[in-house]
Design a protein around this motif. Structure first.
Motif, mmCIF file in Angstrom:
data_model
loop_
_atom_site.group_PDB
_atom_site.id
_atom_site.type_symbol
_atom_site.label_atom_id
_atom_site.label_comp_id
_atom_site.label_asym_id
_atom_site.label_seq_id
_atom_site.Cartn_x
_atom_site.Cartn_y
_atom_site.Cartn_z
ATOM 1 N N VAL A 62 0.838 -1.001 -0.153
ATOM 2 C CA VAL A 62 0.123 -0.251 -0.493
ATOM 3 C C VAL A 62 0.797 1.410 -0.392
ATOM 4 O O VAL A 62 1.801 1.849 0.689
ATOM 5 C CB VAL A 62 -1.406 -0.165 1.319
ATOM 6 N N GLU A 63 0.241 2.549 -0.926
ATOM 7 C CA GLU A 63 1.460 3.518 -0.777
ATOM 8 C C GLU A 63 1.455 4.393 0.641
ATOM 9 O O GLU A 63 0.329 4.353 0.957
ATOM 10 C CB GLU A 63 0.427 4.332 -1.539
ATOM 11 N N GLN A 64 2.197 4.504 0.683
ATOM 12 C CA GLN A 64 2.983 4.874 1.910
ATOM 13 C C GLN A 64 2.904 6.727 2.523
ATOM 14 O O GLN A 64 2.539 6.627 2.881
ATOM 15 C CB GLN A 64 3.928 4.675 2.567
ATOM 16 N N ASN A 65 3.287 7.235 1.312
ATOM 17 C CA ASN A 65 3.381 8.755 1.611
ATOM 18 C C ASN A 65 2.879 8.858 -0.524
ATOM 19 O O ASN A 65 3.242 7.968 -1.235
ATOM 20 C CB ASN A 65 3.949 9.483 1.715
ATOM 21 N N LYS A 66 3.151 10.164 -0.923
ATOM 22 C CA LYS A 66 2.671 10.711 -1.948
ATOM 23 C C LYS A 66 4.645 11.225 -2.364
ATOM 24 O O LYS A 66 4.965 11.142 -4.062
ATOM 25 C CB LYS A 66 2.409 12.412 -2.346
ATOM 26 N N LYS A 67 5.476 11.286 -1.535
ATOM 27 C CA LYS A 67 7.103 10.662 -2.038
ATOM 28 C C LYS A 67 7.095 9.659 -3.004
ATOM 29 O O LYS A 67 6.573 8.553 -2.833
ATOM 30 C CB LYS A 67 8.220 11.021 -0.683
ATOM 31 N N ASP A 68 8.057 10.191 -3.544
ATOM 32 C CA ASP A 68 8.392 8.706 -4.635
ATOM 33 C C ASP A 68 8.588 7.886 -4.066
ATOM 34 O O ASP A 68 8.193 7.004 -4.283
ATOM 35 C CB ASP A 68 9.750 9.251 -6.195
ATOM 36 N N GLU A 69 9.117 6.922 -3.381
ATOM 37 C CA GLU A 69 9.542 6.562 -2.902
ATOM 38 C C GLU A 69 8.663 6.098 -2.289
ATOM 39 O O GLU A 69 8.924 4.420 -1.666
ATOM 40 C CB GLU A 69 11.038 6.407 -1.840
ATOM 41 N N GLY A 70 7.462 6.470 -1.923
ATOM 42 C CA GLY A 70 6.534 5.701 -0.900
ATOM 43 C C GLY A 70 5.252 5.259 -1.970
ATOM 44 O O GLY A 70 4.181 4.777 -1.184
ATOM 45 N N LYS A 71 5.134 5.736 -3.333
ATOM 46 C CA LYS A 71 4.349 4.911 -4.407
ATOM 47 C C LYS A 71 4.791 4.296 -4.190
ATOM 48 O O LYS A 71 6.246 3.612 -4.988
ATOM 49 C CB LYS A 71 4.627 6.413 -5.417
ATOM 50 N N ILE A 72 3.893 3.563 -5.023
ATOM 51 C CA ILE A 72 3.362 1.758 -6.026
ATOM 52 C C ILE A 72 3.806 2.498 -7.618
ATOM 53 O O ILE A 72 2.715 2.589 -8.195
ATOM 54 C CB ILE A 72 2.448 1.222 -5.581
ATOM 55 N N LYS A 73 5.132 2.034 -7.642
ATOM 56 C CA LYS A 73 4.962 2.076 -9.471
ATOM 57 C C LYS A 73 4.785 1.113 -10.230
ATOM 58 O O LYS A 73 5.484 -0.044 -9.758
ATOM 59 C CB LYS A 73 6.792 2.305 -9.106
ATOM 60 N N VAL A 74 3.501 0.708 -10.601
ATOM 61 C CA VAL A 74 3.337 -0.621 -11.263
ATOM 62 C C VAL A 74 3.424 -0.726 -12.870
ATOM 63 O O VAL A 74 3.452 0.287 -13.660
ATOM 64 C CB VAL A 74 1.924 -1.099 -11.275
ATOM 65 N N PRO A 75 4.652 -1.272 -13.336
ATOM 66 C CA PRO A 75 4.982 -1.635 -14.961
ATOM 67 C C PRO A 75 4.131 -1.494 -15.915
ATOM 68 O O PRO A 75 2.930 -2.218 -15.709
ATOM 69 C CB PRO A 75 6.543 -3.093 -14.832
ATOM 70 N N VAL A 76 4.406 -0.363 -17.025
ATOM 71 C CA VAL A 76 3.445 -0.478 -17.994
ATOM 72 C C VAL A 76 4.520 -0.805 -19.374
ATOM 73 O O VAL A 76 3.523 -1.731 -20.009
ATOM 74 C CB VAL A 76 2.982 0.805 -18.262
ATOM 75 N N LEU A 77 5.468 -0.750 -19.798
ATOM 76 C CA LEU A 77 6.788 -0.596 -20.624
ATOM 77 C C LEU A 77 7.641 -0.856 -20.096
ATOM 78 O O LEU A 77 7.966 -0.386 -19.279
ATOM 79 C CB LEU A 77 6.474 0.744 -21.937
ATOM 80 N N PHE A 78 8.584 -2.198 -20.847
ATOM 81 C CA PHE A 78 9.605 -2.245 -20.694
ATOM 82 C C PHE A 78 10.905 -2.080 -21.631
ATOM 83 O O PHE A 78 10.119 -1.602 -22.623
ATOM 84 C CB PHE A 78 9.687 -3.821 -20.881
ATOM 85 N N GLY A 79 11.813 -1.618 -21.447
ATOM 86 C CA GLY A 79 13.441 -1.287 -22.332
ATOM 87 C C GLY A 79 14.497 -2.471 -22.376
ATOM 88 O O GLY A 79 13.855 -2.907 -22.066
#
Length: 172
Positions: A62-79
């Motif tokens: 679960v997202e902890q806060n609005k700072k980048d390290e607290g957000k949950i990133k879900v991949p969409v495109l891979f390089g």
């Protein structure tokens, strides 16, 4: 579980709830007295912080806060070398990365945030289900009742085919 004013509907309506969806609904039912939009005027982040402990107990990140390290990133495109070129953020994601939860408050229908949630979840790698939790009372209208016909129409007409197996709408 006791009587509740939490409303929910799973789409498509031709499929019943799967157990992980029932667990999410129970989290919202347990927190009802703290999050109910009929007695509380909370922002989405406040609702998320209230349901966070129970979601974590059932295996959600679960997202902890609005700072980048607290957000949950879900991949969409891979390089190259499997690096993530594009991601979207989620409020919560199941341990198996198949269920994404988005908690909305005022923007759910005012700015059609629920449609953005559907689009983004549809693009997320490995995501099969979306849970959208919205206020039942916001500025003299019911966001749950406003979103329900959109989802109903989308699934009944079958004109838009989503890669998602289903969407759970929760009204709190």
């Amino acid at each position: 579980m006791q009587d509740t004013n939490i409303q929910y509907q799973f789409f498509p309506r031709s499929i019943g709830l799967i157990e992980p969806m029932e667990e999410v609904i129970n989290v919202f039912k347990k927190a009802e007295d703290k999050i109910s939009s009929s007695t509380n005027d909370l922002k989405s982040d406040d609702v998320l912080s209230i349901v966070r402990p129970e979601l974590e107990k059932i295996g959600y990140c679960v997202e902890q806060n609005k700072k980048d390290e607290g957000k949950i990133k879900v991949p969409v495109l891979f390089g190259c070398n499997n690096s993530i070129d594009k991601h979207f953020y989620a409020d919560a994601i199941s341990a198996d990365r198949k269920i994404v939860i988005e908690v909305e408050a005022g923007r759910a229908t005012e700015s059609h945030q629920f449609l953005k949630d559907i689009f983004e979840a549809s693009m997320m790698f490995s995501v099969e289900y979306l849970v959208i939790a919205v206020r039942k009372i916001y500025r003299n209208h019911n966001d749950f009742e406003r979103i329900y016909p959109f989802l109903e129409t989308m699934y009944i007409t079958n004109r838009i085919k989503l890669p998602l197996k289903g969407i759970l709408l929760i009204g709190y």
